[in-house]
Write a protein that holds these residues in place. Structure first.
Motif, mmCIF file in Angstrom:
data_model
loop_
_atom_site.group_PDB
_atom_site.id
_atom_site.type_symbol
_atom_site.label_atom_id
_atom_site.label_comp_id
_atom_site.label_asym_id
_atom_site.label_seq_id
_atom_site.Cartn_x
_atom_site.Cartn_y
_atom_site.Cartn_z
ATOM 1 N N GLN A 1 -6.304 20.330 3.264
ATOM 2 C CA GLN A 1 -7.699 19.894 3.290
ATOM 3 C C GLN A 1 -8.661 20.843 2.585
ATOM 4 O O GLN A 1 -9.753 20.428 2.196
ATOM 5 C CB GLN A 1 -8.148 19.677 4.740
ATOM 6 C CG GLN A 1 -7.394 18.550 5.415
ATOM 7 C CD GLN A 1 -7.954 18.227 6.782
ATOM 8 O OE1 GLN A 1 -9.164 18.312 7.003
ATOM 9 N NE2 GLN A 1 -7.083 17.841 7.704
ATOM 10 N N PHE A 2 -8.261 22.095 2.436
ATOM 11 C CA PHE A 2 -9.150 23.097 1.837
ATOM 12 C C PHE A 2 -8.380 23.955 0.839
ATOM 13 O O PHE A 2 -8.268 25.171 0.996
ATOM 14 C CB PHE A 2 -9.784 23.965 2.931
ATOM 15 C CG PHE A 2 -10.429 23.162 4.023
ATOM 16 C CD1 PHE A 2 -11.660 22.549 3.820
ATOM 17 C CD2 PHE A 2 -9.786 22.981 5.242
ATOM 18 C CE1 PHE A 2 -12.234 21.777 4.816
ATOM 19 C CE2 PHE A 2 -10.365 22.212 6.250
ATOM 20 C CZ PHE A 2 -11.591 21.608 6.030
ATOM 21 N N PRO A 3 -7.848 23.335 -0.205
ATOM 22 C CA PRO A 3 -6.990 24.077 -1.137
ATOM 23 C C PRO A 3 -7.704 25.190 -1.893
ATOM 24 O O PRO A 3 -7.045 26.077 -2.445
ATOM 25 C CB PRO A 3 -6.485 22.986 -2.088
ATOM 26 C CG PRO A 3 -7.478 21.889 -1.989
ATOM 27 C CD PRO A 3 -8.006 21.936 -0.579
ATOM 28 N N SER A 4 -9.031 25.190 -1.894
ATOM 29 C CA SER A 4 -9.764 26.267 -2.570
ATOM 30 C C SER A 4 -9.745 27.567 -1.762
ATOM 31 O O SER A 4 -10.088 28.620 -2.294
ATOM 32 C CB SER A 4 -11.213 25.851 -2.830
ATOM 33 O OG SER A 4 -11.921 25.719 -1.600
ATOM 34 N N LEU A 5 -9.369 27.494 -0.494
ATOM 35 C CA LEU A 5 -9.354 28.682 0.354
ATOM 36 C C LEU A 5 -8.015 29.398 0.230
ATOM 37 O O LEU A 5 -6.963 28.844 0.533
ATOM 38 C CB LEU A 5 -9.621 28.303 1.818
ATOM 39 C CG LEU A 5 -10.992 27.693 2.098
ATOM 40 C CD1 LEU A 5 -11.101 27.286 3.569
ATOM 41 C CD2 LEU A 5 -12.109 28.646 1.714
ATOM 42 N N SER A 6 -8.057 30.632 -0.195
ATOM 43 C CA SER A 6 -6.871 31.462 -0.341
ATOM 44 C C SER A 6 -6.422 31.934 1.041
ATOM 45 O O SER A 6 -7.223 32.455 1.814
ATOM 46 C CB SER A 6 -7.217 32.663 -1.227
ATOM 47 O OG SER A 6 -6.173 33.590 -1.260
ATOM 48 N N LEU A 7 -5.137 31.751 1.343
ATOM 49 C CA LEU A 7 -4.599 32.143 2.650
ATOM 50 C C LEU A 7 -4.190 33.614 2.665
ATOM 51 O O LEU A 7 -3.441 34.070 1.795
ATOM 52 C CB LEU A 7 -3.375 31.297 2.997
ATOM 53 C CG LEU A 7 -3.637 29.890 3.472
ATOM 54 C CD1 LEU A 7 -2.346 29.090 3.479
ATOM 55 C CD2 LEU A 7 -4.266 29.898 4.847
ATOM 56 N N HIS A 8 -4.668 34.318 3.687
ATOM 57 C CA HIS A 8 -4.286 35.709 3.909
ATOM 58 C C HIS A 8 -3.747 35.806 5.334
ATOM 59 O O HIS A 8 -4.382 35.322 6.272
ATOM 60 C CB HIS A 8 -5.484 36.637 3.755
ATOM 61 C CG HIS A 8 -6.010 36.696 2.356
ATOM 62 N ND1 HIS A 8 -6.778 37.745 1.917
ATOM 63 C CD2 HIS A 8 -5.887 35.863 1.294
ATOM 64 C CE1 HIS A 8 -7.110 37.551 0.640
ATOM 65 N NE2 HIS A 8 -6.580 36.402 0.255
ATOM 66 N N GLY A 9 -2.589 36.434 5.494
ATOM 67 C CA GLY A 9 -1.976 36.569 6.810
ATOM 68 C C GLY A 9 -2.583 37.718 7.584
ATOM 69 O O GLY A 9 -2.626 38.851 7.106
ATOM 70 N N SER A 10 -3.045 37.449 8.774
ATOM 71 C CA SER A 10 -3.662 38.455 9.633
ATOM 72 C C SER A 10 -2.645 39.461 10.142
ATOM 73 O O SER A 10 -1.467 39.143 10.315
ATOM 74 C CB SER A 10 -4.313 37.759 10.830
ATOM 75 O OG SER A 10 -4.792 38.704 11.759
#
Length: 170
Positions: A115-124
């Motif tokens: 749903q939000f492919p512009s948001l880069s995923l970072h693992g906490s």
């Protein structure tokens, strides 16, 4: 799309916590390359003032004008009753823009990617990733940066870096 600064391979990024808009602005003025911050909801930093969407929008303008980065934490576990509020928050964050979403709840990965492919995923760091296999799995899931477990030794981190040279580690 926003121009995102990319650091040369091996370059260190100074990212500081920002519990408020004022703290973020001070961090930028004192030389931080980036800040990570929590919104009023879905942040593990309960003692911080945390950010409103208006604060985030103001900081985003500053970050773009100064070639700085913003990482937004969604580093709490989200239950089904909170999903609507979270989706609304993510939609607004995606509209404002940021350089990464730091997540703890792996159940959110598919939602963010779809749903939000512009948001880069970072693992906490709360994911407690401490092995090469753990880093590789997060990369497989679409993470661009992994914040390693705090308990790792320098030698363990070095081993992970050598085995996973193409993912950002923190």
């Amino acid at each position: 799309t926003d121009a995102v600064p990319h650091y040369p391979k091996g370059m260190t990024e100074l990212a500081l916590p920002a519990g408020s808009l004022q703290a973020a602005l001070v961090a930028f003025s004192e030389g931080a390359d980036a800040v990570y911050l929590g919104m009023k909801s879905f942040s593990a930093r309960k003692m911080a003032v945390n950010f409103t969407l208006e604060d985030l929008a103001k900081l985003r303008q500053v970050s773009l004008s100064q070639d700085k980065k913003i990482y937004v934490t969604v580093n709490t576990l989200v239950d089904d009753s909170q999903l609507g509020e979270l989706l609304s928050t993510l939609k607004q964050i995606a509209f404002i823009g940021c350089d990464g979403i730091i997540v703890q709840d792996l159940g959110l990965v598919h939602i963010i990617r779809q749903q939000f492919p512009s948001l880069s995923l970072h693992g906490s760091t709360q994911l407690a990733v401490h092995t090469v296999q753990g880093v590789r799995e997060l990369v497989r899931l679409g993470f661009e940066r992994v914040v390693l477990a705090r308990e790792l030794t320098f030698e363990e981190i070095k081993h992970i870096r050598e085995a996973c040279p193409d993912v950002e580690l923190k």
